[in-house]
Design a protein around this motif. Structure first.
Motif, mmCIF file in Angstrom:
data_model
loop_
_atom_site.group_PDB
_atom_site.id
_atom_site.type_symbol
_atom_site.label_atom_id
_atom_site.label_comp_id
_atom_site.label_asym_id
_atom_site.label_seq_id
_atom_site.Cartn_x
_atom_site.Cartn_y
_atom_site.Cartn_z
ATOM 1 N N ILE A 1 0.836 -1.204 0.000
ATOM 2 C CA ILE A 1 0.000 0.000 0.000
ATOM 3 C C ILE A 1 0.867 1.249 0.000
ATOM 4 O O ILE A 1 0.628 2.206 -0.756
ATOM 5 C CB ILE A 1 -0.937 -0.004 1.228
ATOM 6 N N LEU A 2 1.904 1.268 0.838
ATOM 7 C CA LEU A 2 2.781 2.436 0.923
ATOM 8 C C LEU A 2 3.536 2.666 -0.386
ATOM 9 O O LEU A 2 3.631 3.804 -0.865
ATOM 10 C CB LEU A 2 3.768 2.256 2.083
ATOM 11 N N VAL A 3 4.072 1.587 -0.959
ATOM 12 C CA VAL A 3 4.830 1.717 -2.199
ATOM 13 C C VAL A 3 3.919 2.196 -3.323
ATOM 14 O O VAL A 3 4.281 3.098 -4.107
ATOM 15 C CB VAL A 3 5.496 0.374 -2.567
ATOM 16 N N ALA A 4 2.726 1.607 -3.446
ATOM 17 C CA ALA A 4 1.803 2.004 -4.507
ATOM 18 C C ALA A 4 1.399 3.467 -4.369
ATOM 19 O O ALA A 4 1.286 4.187 -5.372
ATOM 20 C CB ALA A 4 0.562 1.102 -4.469
ATOM 21 N N TYR A 5 1.193 3.926 -3.142
ATOM 22 C CA TYR A 5 0.773 5.318 -2.936
ATOM 23 C C TYR A 5 1.892 6.287 -3.299
ATOM 24 O O TYR A 5 1.656 7.328 -3.922
ATOM 25 C CB TYR A 5 0.344 5.501 -1.490
ATOM 26 N N LEU A 6 3.115 5.963 -2.904
ATOM 27 C CA LEU A 6 4.236 6.836 -3.251
ATOM 28 C C LEU A 6 4.428 6.914 -4.768
ATOM 29 O O LEU A 6 4.709 7.984 -5.321
ATOM 30 C CB LEU A 6 5.514 6.332 -2.577
ATOM 31 N N ARG A 7 4.268 5.788 -5.440
ATOM 32 C CA ARG A 7 4.409 5.796 -6.891
ATOM 33 C C ARG A 7 3.276 6.590 -7.542
ATOM 34 O O ARG A 7 3.484 7.285 -8.537
ATOM 35 C CB ARG A 7 4.419 4.362 -7.414
ATOM 36 N N LEU B 1 1.835 9.113 -6.295
ATOM 37 C CA LEU B 1 2.126 10.525 -6.069
ATOM 38 C C LEU B 1 3.332 11.009 -6.863
ATOM 39 O O LEU B 1 3.652 12.202 -6.846
ATOM 40 C CB LEU B 1 2.387 10.780 -4.577
ATOM 41 N N GLY B 2 4.012 10.089 -7.512
ATOM 42 C CA GLY B 2 5.217 10.464 -8.240
ATOM 43 C C GLY B 2 6.399 10.742 -7.342
ATOM 44 O O GLY B 2 7.307 11.488 -7.715
ATOM 45 N N ARG B 3 6.407 10.134 -6.156
ATOM 46 C CA ARG B 3 7.490 10.358 -5.177
ATOM 47 C C ARG B 3 8.349 9.107 -5.029
ATOM 48 O O ARG B 3 8.549 8.592 -3.933
ATOM 49 C CB ARG B 3 6.899 10.764 -3.835
ATOM 50 N N LYS B 4 8.868 8.618 -6.159
ATOM 51 C CA LYS B 4 9.750 7.463 -6.081
ATOM 52 C C LYS B 4 11.036 7.773 -5.326
ATOM 53 O O LYS B 4 11.710 6.862 -4.844
ATOM 54 C CB LYS B 4 10.076 6.962 -7.487
ATOM 55 N N MET C 1 11.717 4.950 2.886
ATOM 56 C CA MET C 1 10.728 4.049 3.461
ATOM 57 C C MET C 1 11.283 2.628 3.596
ATOM 58 O O MET C 1 11.076 1.948 4.599
ATOM 59 C CB MET C 1 9.472 4.038 2.593
ATOM 60 N N TRP C 2 12.030 2.181 2.557
ATOM 61 C CA TRP C 2 12.624 0.845 2.625
ATOM 62 C C TRP C 2 13.663 0.751 3.740
ATOM 63 O O TRP C 2 13.856 -0.324 4.328
ATOM 64 C CB TRP C 2 13.269 0.492 1.280
ATOM 65 N N ARG D 1 1.275 12.887 5.941
ATOM 66 C CA ARG D 1 1.851 13.745 6.982
ATOM 67 C C ARG D 1 3.367 13.694 6.953
ATOM 68 O O ARG D 1 4.046 14.709 7.154
ATOM 69 C CB ARG D 1 1.332 13.311 8.359
ATOM 70 N N ALA D 2 3.916 12.499 6.710
ATOM 71 C CA ALA D 2 5.371 12.369 6.651
ATOM 72 C C ALA D 2 5.938 13.154 5.472
ATOM 73 O O ALA D 2 6.979 13.818 5.586
ATOM 74 C CB ALA D 2 5.763 10.896 6.540
ATOM 75 N N LEU D 3 5.267 13.108 4.329
ATOM 76 C CA LEU D 3 5.739 13.847 3.159
ATOM 77 C C LEU D 3 5.600 15.352 3.364
ATOM 78 O O LEU D 3 6.413 16.137 2.870
ATOM 79 C CB LEU D 3 4.945 13.414 1.921
ATOM 80 N N THR D 4 4.544 15.754 4.095
ATOM 81 C CA THR D 4 4.352 17.180 4.360
ATOM 82 C C THR D 4 5.454 17.717 5.257
ATOM 83 O O THR D 4 6.016 18.790 5.028
ATOM 84 C CB THR D 4 2.983 17.428 5.017
ATOM 85 N N VAL D 5 5.772 16.936 6.300
ATOM 86 C CA VAL D 5 6.873 17.338 7.189
ATOM 87 C C VAL D 5 8.175 17.390 6.410
ATOM 88 O O VAL D 5 8.999 18.289 6.590
ATOM 89 C CB VAL D 5 6.980 16.363 8.378
#
Length: 314
Positions: free
Chosen positions: A21-27, A29-32, A38-39, A107-111
């Motif tokens: 879920i986390l990997v799919a969401y980051l992808r 959002l275009g935040r590879k 995260m890994w 929230r983590a990306l916003t911070v």
């Protein structure tokens, strides 16, 4: 081996779905660029679980028998508590898991801090890792066949990683709700067996009254610890060691599946029975409540009837 395989498969699949879920969401959002951070958190969580397992395994050699039994019994009780909590947490909060994880990632990306993303990966996997380590360690202590038990767990984890990867690629569809419902019921039975083994450890250490303490009722003719109803509540409930060898394959299968041991105390039998009745009935009630259709104001699709995927997990 079968019991630890199923535990490794279930717990590993939970972690794999969370990471998926986390990997799919980051992808999406275009935040590879955030994936390595995260890994890193996921890797730290795995290292923590392995470290705890190593400490529990090798640290026990330096302890006295009584200390080993006390620590083993206490950690087994902790494993039962964690597994019980996780079973009901998954049953209650599974539907909102995707939204919760994505909200935390937002929230983590916003911070924007490195440690925020590392923490997301770490926390998402550490819970399942520590729970699995404690449960497997308790079962290895109970079975006494560490190689087979550990091999089963490793095969289960490997299968979970493969299945999680296939699901994320859309190569396989699995009704995860049904999978977690059945394996959750299996974990209830496994936890009852671990609870019974924990009480045996504490009785052998003298922390609880039982056949190894002065509280044990004795046979008036032989002076041996009583067996059966005359031994209630601190003696042996039964002893069928003559029919089922404690070190034999049948005893291993029964202990791994239903928590049965050829010789069990009344305290073990009572705790096992109460756990199955109370936790099992609450678990079944939770399953039934989830299947009860709820009236809807509009004709929107019912997510409860669909198979789950990493994009709509639980």
């Amino acid at each position: 081996m079968l019991a630890t395989f199923l535990i490794g498969l279930r717990e590993g699949l939970e972690a794999a779905l969370v990471v998926g879920i986390l990997v799919a969401y980051l992808r999406r959002l275009g935040r590879k660029d955030a994936l390595p951070k995260m890994w890193a958190g996921v890797g730290l969580a795995i290292a923590l679980a392995l470290g705890i397992g190593a400490v529990l395994t090798f640290g026990a050699y330096e302890l006295t028998f009584k200390a080993q039994e006390l620590i083993g019994g206490g950690l087994s009780l902790l494993a039962v508590a964690m597994v019980t909590w996780m079973i009901f947490w998954m049953q209650r909060a599974g539907r909102t898991m995707k939204a919760t994880l994505e909200g935390g990632l937002d929230r983590a990306l916003t911070v924007g801090g490195l440690w925020a993303l590392v923490a997301i990966g770490f926390v998402s996997v550490a819970r399942e890792g520590i729970e699995t380590t404690l449960l497997l360690w308790s079962m290895v202590q109970a079975f006494g066949d560490a190689p087979s038990a550990l091999l089963g767990a490793l095969l289960g984890l490997a299968a979970a990683v493969i299945i999680g990867w296939l699901i994320s690629r859309g190569a396989v569809k699995l009704d995860l709700r049904r999978f977690f419902a059945w394996t959750g019921g299996f974990l209830v039975i496994v936890a009852a067996g671990v609870l019974a083994y924990a009480l045996m450890d504490l009785q052998e250490a003298g922390a609880l009254p039982g056949p190894f303490t002065a509280a044990a009722p004795l046979e008036p003719t032989t002076g041996a610890v009583a067996i059966g109803w005359a031994a209630f509540p601190f003696g042996w409930a039964f002893d069928v060691s003559s029919a089922i060898a404690p070190s034999g394959p049948l005893a291993a299968v029964l202990q791994a599946t239903v928590g049965f041991m050829p010789a069990m105390t009344w305290l073990q039998v009572s705790a096992w029975t109460l756990y199955i009745l109370i936790v099992g009935s609450l678990y079944v009630r939770g399953l039934r409540s989830r299947r009860t259709p709820k009236p809807r104001a509009s004709a929107e699709p019912d997510s409860d009837t669909t198979s789950l995927s990493p994009q709509g997990a639980a």
